[in-house]
Design a protein around this motif. Structure first.
Motif, mmCIF file in Angstrom:
data_model
loop_
_atom_site.group_PDB
_atom_site.id
_atom_site.type_symbol
_atom_site.label_atom_id
_atom_site.label_comp_id
_atom_site.label_asym_id
_atom_site.label_seq_id
_atom_site.Cartn_x
_atom_site.Cartn_y
_atom_site.Cartn_z
ATOM 1 N N LEU A 135 -7.581 -11.862 -23.836
ATOM 2 C CA LEU A 135 -8.077 -13.203 -23.554
ATOM 3 C C LEU A 135 -7.326 -14.185 -24.445
ATOM 4 O O LEU A 135 -7.062 -13.883 -25.614
ATOM 5 C CB LEU A 135 -9.576 -13.299 -23.840
ATOM 6 C CG LEU A 135 -10.501 -12.444 -22.972
ATOM 7 C CD1 LEU A 135 -11.929 -12.516 -23.503
ATOM 8 C CD2 LEU A 135 -10.456 -12.908 -21.524
ATOM 9 N N LEU A 136 -6.991 -15.333 -23.914
ATOM 10 C CA LEU A 136 -6.278 -16.353 -24.683
ATOM 11 C C LEU A 136 -7.062 -17.655 -24.610
ATOM 12 O O LEU A 136 -7.515 -18.064 -23.533
ATOM 13 C CB LEU A 136 -4.865 -16.545 -24.141
ATOM 14 C CG LEU A 136 -3.972 -17.545 -24.902
ATOM 15 C CD1 LEU A 136 -2.525 -17.090 -24.871
ATOM 16 C CD2 LEU A 136 -4.080 -18.956 -24.317
ATOM 17 N N SER A 197 -9.152 -9.167 -27.751
ATOM 18 C CA SER A 197 -9.247 -8.071 -26.796
ATOM 19 C C SER A 197 -10.317 -8.421 -25.758
ATOM 20 O O SER A 197 -11.178 -9.274 -25.991
ATOM 21 C CB SER A 197 -9.615 -6.774 -27.516
ATOM 22 O OG SER A 197 -10.835 -6.938 -28.231
ATOM 23 N N ARG A 198 -10.290 -7.749 -24.616
ATOM 24 C CA ARG A 198 -11.217 -8.094 -23.539
ATOM 25 C C ARG A 198 -12.671 -7.939 -23.961
ATOM 26 O O ARG A 198 -13.538 -8.690 -23.500
ATOM 27 C CB ARG A 198 -10.928 -7.223 -22.309
ATOM 28 C CG ARG A 198 -9.619 -7.547 -21.594
ATOM 29 C CD ARG A 198 -9.690 -8.911 -20.925
ATOM 30 N NE ARG A 198 -10.710 -8.970 -19.911
ATOM 31 C CZ ARG A 198 -10.549 -8.612 -18.644
ATOM 32 N NH1 ARG A 198 -9.367 -8.146 -18.240
ATOM 33 N NH2 ARG A 198 -11.526 -8.728 -17.774
ATOM 34 N N ASP A 199 -12.952 -6.955 -24.844
ATOM 35 C CA ASP A 199 -14.332 -6.761 -25.289
ATOM 36 C C ASP A 199 -14.699 -7.687 -26.456
ATOM 37 O O ASP A 199 -15.860 -7.694 -26.900
ATOM 38 C CB ASP A 199 -14.572 -5.307 -25.702
ATOM 39 C CG ASP A 199 -13.609 -4.839 -26.789
ATOM 40 O OD1 ASP A 199 -12.898 -5.682 -27.367
ATOM 41 O OD2 ASP A 199 -13.558 -3.617 -27.046
ATOM 42 N N GLY A 200 -13.739 -8.460 -26.934
ATOM 43 C CA GLY A 200 -14.015 -9.415 -27.995
ATOM 44 C C GLY A 200 -14.143 -8.810 -29.380
ATOM 45 O O GLY A 200 -14.438 -9.515 -30.350
ATOM 46 N N LYS A 201 -13.892 -7.505 -29.509
ATOM 47 C CA LYS A 201 -14.046 -6.861 -30.812
ATOM 48 C C LYS A 201 -12.874 -7.166 -31.754
ATOM 49 O O LYS A 201 -13.029 -7.113 -32.970
ATOM 50 C CB LYS A 201 -14.190 -5.355 -30.638
ATOM 51 C CG LYS A 201 -15.505 -4.944 -29.981
ATOM 52 C CD LYS A 201 -15.617 -3.427 -29.888
ATOM 53 C CE LYS A 201 -16.945 -3.014 -29.278
ATOM 54 N NZ LYS A 201 -17.077 -1.543 -29.161
ATOM 55 N N ILE A 202 -11.709 -7.449 -31.175
ATOM 56 C CA ILE A 202 -10.534 -7.763 -31.987
ATOM 57 C C ILE A 202 -10.109 -9.192 -31.678
ATOM 58 O O ILE A 202 -9.849 -9.527 -30.525
ATOM 59 C CB ILE A 202 -9.364 -6.797 -31.690
ATOM 60 C CG1 ILE A 202 -9.815 -5.344 -31.818
ATOM 61 C CG2 ILE A 202 -8.201 -7.074 -32.638
ATOM 62 C CD1 ILE A 202 -8.764 -4.347 -31.404
#
Length: 233
Positions: A135-136, A197-202
């Protein structure tokens, strides 16, 4: 022995007794006076010793109080110096932030090649995340420029890592705009991007402000050394 002789003897005995009594009384008087003088001297010495001890105690108290006051003044001076140094460093950081605004400002974007910088920041974020899909997030005013360099950024990343080009999803939630003089306390962003990352964890924040913070904190010891060392003074 007639009465006259007896009377004379009695008188002589009386004089002798009186003389001895006077001598004895004189001895007692002299002895008492000597004892009195000795005791008086002892009492005087005791009092002198007490006075000296009290003086020394008060003198030590004064010296301790002076040391404490000096230490407090010294600490206060050091705090003022440190505060002045911090204020100067903060002013430098603030000046650098203002200069940074010109990089992404629409009047100077071409001069600073902001478009190429955005691409480099995206590639750097991709290399850090190493995710096939990310994601950007960018500022709304940078959206068109970001979209124009996405394909080039994906291609450069794929070439460098020898993998397939990643999927980049531009978020419809934007980063804050540049700082405004109308509201200096509002959230702001001088430019750049944030990738996750897509899951937002990174999450990798690669905004211009974040880059300035990294550089500034990394160079802070060197900045302080140049500004505040005896040679610099």
């Amino acid at each position: 022995m007639n009465d006259g002789d007896v009377s004379k003897q009695i008188q002589q005995m009386v004089r002798f007794i009186r003389q001895e009594a006077d001598e004895k009384a004189n001895e007692i008087s002299v002895s008492a006076e000597e004892e009195f003088n000795i005791e008086k001297l002892q009492l005087v010495e005791v009092e002198k010793k007490k006075i000296r001890q009290e003086y020394e105690r008060k003198q030590k108290q004064v010296e301790v109080r002076k040391k404490i006051e000096y230490s407090m003044q010294l600490n206060a001076s050091r705090i003022k110096v440190l505060q002045a140094q911090d204020d100067l460093v903060s002013a430098m950081r603030e000046a650098a932030s203002k200069d940074l605004l010109t990089v992404s400002h629409h009047e100077f974007q071409h001069q600073h090649n902001y478009e190429a910088l955005l691409k480099a920041l995206i590639v750097q974020g991709l290399l850090r995340l190493k995710e096939p899909s990310v994601l950007l997030r960018c500022r709304k005013e940078d959206l068109h420029m970001v979209e124009s360099v996405l394909d080039l950024a994906k291609e450069e990343y794929a070439t460098k890592t020898n993998v397939h080009q990643p999927e980049i999803i531009v978020d419809n939630i934007y980063l804050p705009s540049a700082p405004s003089s109308n509201d200096s306390h509002a959230l702001s962003c001088s430019g750049g991007v944030v990738l996750a990352s897509r899951d937002g964890k990174i999450v990798f924040e690669n905004t211009l402000d974040a880059r300035l913070d990294v550089i500034f904190h990394g160079k802070l010891p060197e900045i302080r050394r140049h500004l505040f060392s005896p040679i610099a003074v």
